[in-house]
Design a protein around this motif. Structure first.
Motif, PDB file in Angstrom:
ATOM      1  N   GLU A  60       0.629  -1.290  -0.341  1.00 43.08           N
ATOM      2  CA  GLU A  60       0.190  -0.511   0.123  1.00 43.08           C
ATOM      3  C   GLU A  60       0.594   1.289   0.120  1.00 43.08           C
ATOM      4  OE1 GLU A  60      -0.548  -3.006   2.382  1.00 43.08           O
ATOM      5  OE2 GLU A  60      -2.335  -3.267   0.400  1.00 43.08           O
ATOM      6  N   ASP A  61       1.744   1.102   0.826  1.00 47.88           N
ATOM      7  CA  ASP A  61       3.241   1.951   0.637  1.00 47.88           C
ATOM      8  C   ASP A  61       3.546   2.521  -0.842  1.00 47.88           C
ATOM      9  OD1 ASP A  61       2.990   2.598   3.592  1.00 47.88           O
ATOM     10  OD2 ASP A  61       4.161   1.647   3.767  1.00 47.88           O
ATOM     11  N   GLY A  62       4.043   1.106  -1.176  1.00 45.52           N
ATOM     12  CA  GLY A  62       4.553   1.608  -2.170  1.00 45.52           C
ATOM     13  C   GLY A  62       3.587   2.415  -4.259  1.00 45.52           C
ATOM     14  N   LYS A  63       2.507   1.860  -3.449  1.00 44.83           N
ATOM     15  CA  LYS A  63       1.043   2.558  -3.652  1.00 44.83           C
ATOM     16  C   LYS A  63       0.722   3.729  -4.519  1.00 44.83           C
ATOM     17  CE  LYS A  63      -3.419   2.636  -6.510  1.00 44.83           C
ATOM     18  NZ  LYS A  63      -3.159   2.179  -7.874  1.00 44.83           N
ATOM     19  N   LYS A  64       1.107   4.097  -3.033  1.00 39.90           N
ATOM     20  CA  LYS A  64       0.500   5.482  -2.368  1.00 39.90           C
ATOM     21  C   LYS A  64       2.210   6.196  -3.369  1.00 39.90           C
ATOM     22  CE  LYS A  64      -1.448   5.068   2.205  1.00 39.90           C
ATOM     23  NZ  LYS A  64      -1.563   5.539   3.110  1.00 39.90           N
ATOM     24  N   GLU A  65       3.415   6.222  -2.745  1.00 44.32           N
ATOM     25  CA  GLU A  65       4.162   6.371  -4.078  1.00 44.32           C
ATOM     26  C   GLU A  65       3.944   6.518  -4.913  1.00 44.32           C
ATOM     27  OE1 GLU A  65       8.478   5.278  -3.239  1.00 44.32           O
ATOM     28  OE2 GLU A  65       8.169   4.278  -1.143  1.00 44.32           O
ATOM     29  N   ILE A  66       3.652   5.321  -6.091  1.00 41.82           N
ATOM     30  CA  ILE A  66       3.543   5.247  -7.535  1.00 41.82           C
ATOM     31  C   ILE A  66       2.244   6.460  -8.362  1.00 41.82           C
ATOM     32  CG2 ILE A  66       2.287   3.824  -9.770  1.00 41.82           C
ATOM     33  CD1 ILE A  66       5.175   2.793  -9.143  1.00 41.82           C
TER      34      ILE A  66
END
Length: 336
Positions: A60-66
């Motif tokens: 989910e953190d990666g999705k936010k970064e993307i």
């Protein structure tokens, strides 16, 4: 914003596209493999990197970064190309990247290039010599007594040096992407068509991206790149490396893996042996690369019995491709 993701497969002209086509593509507001996006994507999706991600961030953190990065590319056309997203070729470990890509890039269009499996297996076998593994194709495919062994029967330390053909399921992988993204958002190409007419296939890929083929100028289009070594070179590799005692299963291991298998008093001998191997390998590799440029001599490296088994298996499995593409679009030799 338009987003296209080229996932390979490996050994299907991916390097050619990545080095000689995609960087030179002319299109309005076009970005190829933007560094900020690629770094985050690999950290969470790359089969080689993600399992070792020490930052312990959630998906989910990666999705936010993307999402935050994509905000800066509004109105742009982005092309991401990395064949590692489709699989880890040596272990045929597809992970769940088709699901993760859908979660991370729900609006993306996927570009896939397939290669007939038996031919793909041979290509990977030839590549294994460039990865410092000099073994027979029977050993490479764990083919014993007329049977391809299950992966669990292969020693864990050697699994990345062998190919598990029992887990090689290209049609299944394609269907999973179609299931996740929709048939209209998965564009399927075939390596066999590329070999026949690479300009036509490249033009078709550009058409998917929305780039006008007529205005393109690819300075290195005719240059061959990442070509598999010849059957003759494979034979010479095996003969020379066995003659000089340069390859055993243990030699395929990394320094760290090798040390684990040695008592401490033997480590100096291991260092001497590894140093000898390094010097001799450099000399022989240089010699054989030169020979291959002069005499590129090929023949079928796969014994007929093995080839017949694989062909029977894959042609039957490839019938599943008819669920997403018509028979006339599939190159000859794929289907029963």
């Amino acid at each position: 914003m338009k987003l296209f993701i080229h996932i390979g497969l490996p050994r299907t002209a991916s390097t050619f596209l990545q080095k000689q086509i995609f960087p030179y593509l002319k299109a309005d507001n076009y970005y190829y493999n933007p560094t900020d996006l690629i770094q985050v994507m690999k950290k969470f999706l790359d089969p080689f990197v993600a399992p070792q991600n020490n930052e312990r961030k959630s998906f989910e953190d990666g999705k936010k970064e993307i999402d935050l990065i994509l905000e800066g590319y509004k109105g742009a056309t982005i092309l991401l190309s990395y064949e590692g997203l489709s699989m880890e070729p040596w272990r045929q470990n597809y992970f769940n990247n088709y699901l993760n890509l859908k979660k991370m890039f729900p609006f993306a269009k996927i570009i896939v290039m397939l290669r007939y499996q038996t031919d793909w297996v041979l290509s990977l076998y030839r590549l294994s010599f460039q990865k410092k593994v000099y073994q027979s194709i029977e050993t490479f495919l764990s083919f014993k007594n007329g049977v391809f062994e299950d992966y669990e029967q292969i020693p864990h330390s050697l699994r990345k040096r062998r190919l598990n053909v029992n887990e090689l399921h290209f049609p299944w992988l394609v269907l999973k992407y179609v299931e996740s993204f929709g048939n209209e958002n998965v564009k399927l190409f075939f390596f066999e068509d590329f070999k026949k007419d690479n300009q036509k296939v490249v033009s078709n890929i550009l058409g998917v991206i929305g780039a006008d083929p007529s205005i393109q100028n690819f300075p290195y289009f005719e240059k061959k790149i990442n070509t598999s070594i010849s059957a003759f070179a494979c034979m010479l590799y095996r003969v020379l490396f066995n003659f000089f005692g340069l390859f055993k299963d243990i030699d395929a291991l990394s320094w760290t893996e090798s040390i684990k298998n040695y008592p401490s008093w033997k480590i100096p001998f291991l260092i001497i042996g590894k140093s000898y191997q390094y010097v001799m390998r450099r000399l022989i590799n240089g010699l054989l690369r030169s020979v291959d440029k002069i005499i590129y001599w090929n023949w079928d490296l796969m014994p007929p019995k093995m080839k017949d088994q694989l062909d029977s298996r894959y042609k039957e499995e490839n019938m599943k491709l008819l669920e997403v593409v018509s028979r006339d679009k599939i190159p000859s030799g794929y289907l029963t």
